[in-house]
Enzyme design. Structure first.
Site, PDB file in Angstrom:
ATOM      1  N   GLY A  25       0.825  -1.204   0.000  1.00 15.53           N
ATOM      2  CA  GLY A  25       0.000   0.000   0.000  1.00 15.53           C
ATOM      3  C   GLY A  25       0.856   1.249   0.000  1.00 15.53           C
ATOM      4  N   SER A  28       0.135   5.427  -2.103  1.00 17.52           N
ATOM      5  CA  SER A  28      -0.592   6.578  -1.552  1.00 17.52           C
ATOM      6  C   SER A  28      -0.334   6.685  -0.045  1.00 17.52           C
ATOM      7  CB  SER A  28      -2.083   6.322  -1.835  1.00 17.52           C
ATOM      8  OG  SER A  28      -2.917   7.151  -1.072  1.00 17.52           O
ATOM      9  N   GLY A  29      -0.621   7.857   0.502  1.00 18.04           N
ATOM     10  CA  GLY A  29      -0.715   8.035   1.963  1.00 18.04           C
ATOM     11  C   GLY A  29       0.503   7.625   2.776  1.00 18.04           C
ATOM     12  N   GLY A  31       1.873   4.718   3.429  1.00 21.94           N
ATOM     13  CA  GLY A  31       2.813   3.792   2.797  1.00 21.94           C
ATOM     14  C   GLY A  31       3.741   4.506   1.834  1.00 21.94           C
ATOM     15  N   SER A 150      -4.539   0.409  13.886  1.00 20.43           N
ATOM     16  CA  SER A 150      -5.276   1.652  14.139  1.00 20.43           C
ATOM     17  C   SER A 150      -5.827   1.628  15.556  1.00 20.43           C
ATOM     18  CB  SER A 150      -6.443   1.762  13.157  1.00 20.43           C
ATOM     19  OG  SER A 150      -7.324   2.792  13.566  1.00 20.43           O
ATOM     20  N   TYR A 175     -13.966  -2.764   9.686  1.00 23.60           N
ATOM     21  CA  TYR A 175     -12.645  -2.119   9.763  1.00 23.60           C
ATOM     22  C   TYR A 175     -12.023  -2.350  11.146  1.00 23.60           C
ATOM     23  CZ  TYR A 175      -9.047   1.503   9.623  1.00 23.60           C
ATOM     24  OH  TYR A 175      -7.838   2.171   9.669  1.00 23.60           O
TER      25      TYR A 175
HETATM   26  N1  LIG Z   1      -5.595   7.677   7.537  1.00 20.04           N
HETATM   27  C1  LIG Z   1      -5.910   7.371   8.775  1.00 20.04           C
HETATM   28  O1  LIG Z   1      -6.495   8.182   9.517  1.00 20.04           O
HETATM   29  C2  LIG Z   1      -5.536   6.029   9.331  1.00 20.04           C
HETATM   30  C3  LIG Z   1      -5.684   5.828  10.728  1.00 20.04           C
HETATM   31  C4  LIG Z   1      -5.340   4.600  11.263  1.00 20.04           C
HETATM   32  C5  LIG Z   1      -4.852   3.602  10.435  1.00 20.04           C
HETATM   33  N2  LIG Z   1      -4.731   3.816   9.089  1.00 20.04           N
HETATM   34  C6  LIG Z   1      -4.227   2.704   8.265  1.00 20.04           C
HETATM   35  O2  LIG Z   1      -3.138   3.161   7.478  1.00 20.04           O
HETATM   36  C7  LIG Z   1      -3.003   2.313   6.338  1.00 20.04           C
HETATM   37  C8  LIG Z   1      -2.748   3.185   5.121  1.00 20.04           C
HETATM   38  O3  LIG Z   1      -3.858   4.021   4.910  1.00 20.04           O
HETATM   39  P1  LIG Z   1      -3.752   5.533   4.414  1.00 20.04           P
HETATM   40  O4  LIG Z   1      -4.420   6.362   5.439  1.00 20.04           O
HETATM   41  O5  LIG Z   1      -2.376   5.859   4.004  1.00 20.04           O
HETATM   42  O6  LIG Z   1      -4.742   5.479   3.164  1.00 20.04           O
HETATM   43  P2  LIG Z   1      -4.467   5.478   1.582  1.00 20.04           P
HETATM   44  O7  LIG Z   1      -3.755   6.721   1.201  1.00 20.04           O
HETATM   45  O8  LIG Z   1      -5.790   5.185   0.982  1.00 20.04           O
HETATM   46  O9  LIG Z   1      -3.485   4.254   1.332  1.00 20.04           O
HETATM   47  C9  LIG Z   1      -3.954   2.920   1.297  1.00 20.04           C
HETATM   48  C10 LIG Z   1      -3.001   2.060   0.524  1.00 20.04           C
HETATM   49  O10 LIG Z   1      -3.508   0.713   0.535  1.00 20.04           O
HETATM   50  C11 LIG Z   1      -3.636   0.229  -0.786  1.00 20.04           C
HETATM   51  N3  LIG Z   1      -4.824  -0.621  -0.929  1.00 20.04           N
HETATM   52  C12 LIG Z   1      -6.101  -0.355  -0.565  1.00 20.04           C
HETATM   53  N4  LIG Z   1      -6.906  -1.375  -0.933  1.00 20.04           N
HETATM   54  C13 LIG Z   1      -6.118  -2.300  -1.518  1.00 20.04           C
HETATM   55  C14 LIG Z   1      -6.361  -3.560  -2.113  1.00 20.04           C
HETATM   56  N5  LIG Z   1      -7.584  -4.093  -2.205  1.00 20.04           N
HETATM   57  N6  LIG Z   1      -5.311  -4.251  -2.630  1.00 20.04           N
HETATM   58  C15 LIG Z   1      -4.053  -3.735  -2.572  1.00 20.04           C
HETATM   59  N7  LIG Z   1      -3.759  -2.546  -2.028  1.00 20.04           N
HETATM   60  C16 LIG Z   1      -4.776  -1.830  -1.505  1.00 20.04           C
HETATM   61  C17 LIG Z   1      -3.786   1.472  -1.673  1.00 20.04           C
HETATM   62  O11 LIG Z   1      -3.245   1.206  -2.955  1.00 20.04           O
HETATM   63  P3  LIG Z   1      -4.104   1.196  -4.334  1.00 20.04           P
HETATM   64  O12 LIG Z   1      -5.179   2.204  -4.212  1.00 20.04           O
HETATM   65  O13 LIG Z   1      -3.063   1.487  -5.380  1.00 20.04           O
HETATM   66  O14 LIG Z   1      -4.599  -0.200  -4.426  1.00 20.04           O
HETATM   67  C18 LIG Z   1      -2.911   2.491  -0.944  1.00 20.04           C
HETATM   68  O15 LIG Z   1      -1.562   2.399  -1.385  1.00 20.04           O
HETATM   69  C19 LIG Z   1      -4.278   1.475   6.268  1.00 20.04           C
HETATM   70  O16 LIG Z   1      -3.986   0.169   6.716  1.00 20.04           O
HETATM   71  C20 LIG Z   1      -5.222   2.174   7.244  1.00 20.04           C
HETATM   72  O17 LIG Z   1      -6.118   1.274   7.847  1.00 20.04           O
HETATM   73  C21 LIG Z   1      -5.053   5.009   8.527  1.00 20.04           C
END
Ligand SMILES: NC(=O)c1ccc[n+]([C@@H]2O[C@H](COP(=O)([O-])OP(=O)(O)OC[C@H]3O[C@@H](n4cnc5c(N)ncnc54)[C@H](OP(=O)(O)O)[C@@H]3O)[C@@H](O)[C@H]2O)c1
Length: 302
Positions: A25, A28-29, A31, A150, A175
């Site tokens: 992942g 984006s974000g 990762g 999370s 989630y």
């Molecule tokens: N943002 C927050 O507030 C927050 C808080 C707590 C935990 N988190 C955790 O942080 C992690 C990263 O999230 P983020 O906030 O950085 O969001 P994000 O920008 O949406 O990044 C999510 C990443 O996961 C990949 N992904 C999503 N669905 C997928 C699938 N079916 N198969 C393969 N790859 C997939 C996306 O890649 P593609 O779109 O290219 O597939 C993207 O690179 C997640 O595990 C999330 O639960 C986030």
């Protein structure tokens, strides 16, 4: 301007040249920020996601730093795609130093995957479990496995009925369960690695509430826009700050011998009571193998 993750993590002087990392992942974000930070420290990074154009853009940024990155596409709802990702990783390196399980999200509408599992559980947890199982023999002796969980893991238990059904589906509940699974998985992995005499560490973390990542994009209607509007609120975290704990766990000497713990803001925090339940950790490990129809990884330590 926010400081970079490696600066926030106190590892800006660390030299990761000659090491390899897989950040799932990372299109984006959090990762993406983690992959770029590890690249600036010299690591060769395998970038992963579904969006090839976004993945190649990260690869271009990493290559411009003088490292040797690569992109691998895999949909984590598809177990064969995860196996292919693992095969590509094995062909790329036989000594992976950093494995960051980060891919995932909050998905509003429910569906069952081909193996009959609720989508969020498979994408956010089962695929990380399968990938770990496939890559155990490729991990370096002192590798670090980092899992993005999370704070939302609190307040739930794993309901195995709900994992195989869409009855009373709630995207947020699904989630929460998957994020609890991340903490249980990381703790059990750490336990089994220790039991088998390995020095590989496994830790999970909460990155903070980060509206500026792509997190909200899978939500319906005006929610993504509303969520990104929250960026200015004081209780939210920047993407770089969220990635800083991942970078800290991936390479700080302060945590080279720390395993099986849960972190927030680069400090050990006590996760939920359910996540600390040894039986629940063991049960998830065993049930995950059954759901995927694979041999239980590190079974000798079970
Ligand atoms: N943002 C927050 O507030 C927050 C808080 C707590 C935990 N988190 C955790 O942080 C992690 C990263 O999230 P983020 O906030 O950085 O969001 P994000 O920008 O949406 O990044 C999510 C990443 O996961 C990949 N992904 C999503 N669905 C997928 C699938 N079916 N198969 C393969 N790859 C997939 C996306 O890649 P593609 O779109 O290219 O597939 C993207 O690179 C997640 O595990 C999330 O639960 C986030």
């Amino acid at each position: 301007m926010t400081a970079r993750p490696e600066t926030l993590a106190g590892v800006a002087e660390t030299d990761l040249s000659g090491t390899t990392a897989l950040v799932t992942g990372s299109t984006s974000g959090i990762g993406r920020e983690t992959a770029l930070a590890l690249g600036r420290l010299g690591a060769d990074v395998m970038v992963h996601g579904r969006d090839e154009a976004a993945g190649m853009a990260v690869v271009d940024e990493l290559a411009a730093l003088g490292t040797d990155p690569t992109f691998q596409q895999a949909d984590f709802a598809d177990r064969e795609a995860v196996e292919n990702l693992a095969a590509a990783l094995r062909a790329w390196t036989d000594s992976l130093e950093i494995l960051h399980h980060n891919a995932g999200g909050l998905f509003r509408s429910g569906r069952l995957t081909e193996i009959g599992v609720e989508y969020t559980f498979q994408v956010n947890h089962l695929s990380a479990y399968l990938l770990t199982s496939e890559l155990l023999s490729s991990l370096a002796d002192d590798a670090r496995v980092v899992t993005t969980s999370s704070g939302a893991h609190r307040g739930v238990t794993i309901d195995y009925e709900a994992i195989g059904s869409l009855e009373s589906y709630s995207g947020f509940r699904a989630y929460q369960r998957s994020k609890l699974a991340n903490v249980l998985f990381s703790a059990e992995l750490a336990h089994r690695l220790e039991q088998t005499g390995q020095s590989i560490t496994a830790n999970a973390f909460h990155p903070g509430a980060i509206p500026a990542s792509g997190f909200g994009r899978f939500l319906p209607g005006p929610l993504p826009r509303l969520l990104s509007g929250l960026q200015r609120l004081p209780m939210t975290t920047s993407v770089a700050e969220g990635a800083a704990t991942a970078v800290y766990l991936a390479c700080s000497r302060q945590v080279e011998d720390v395993s099986g713990r849960y972190f927030v803001d680069r400090a050990i925090k006590t996760p939920s009571r359910s996540s600390r339940d040894r039986n629940a950790q063991r049960r998830l490990w065993k049930r995950s193998a059954v759901l995927l129809d694979i041999d239980e990884p590190l079974a000798e330590a079970g």
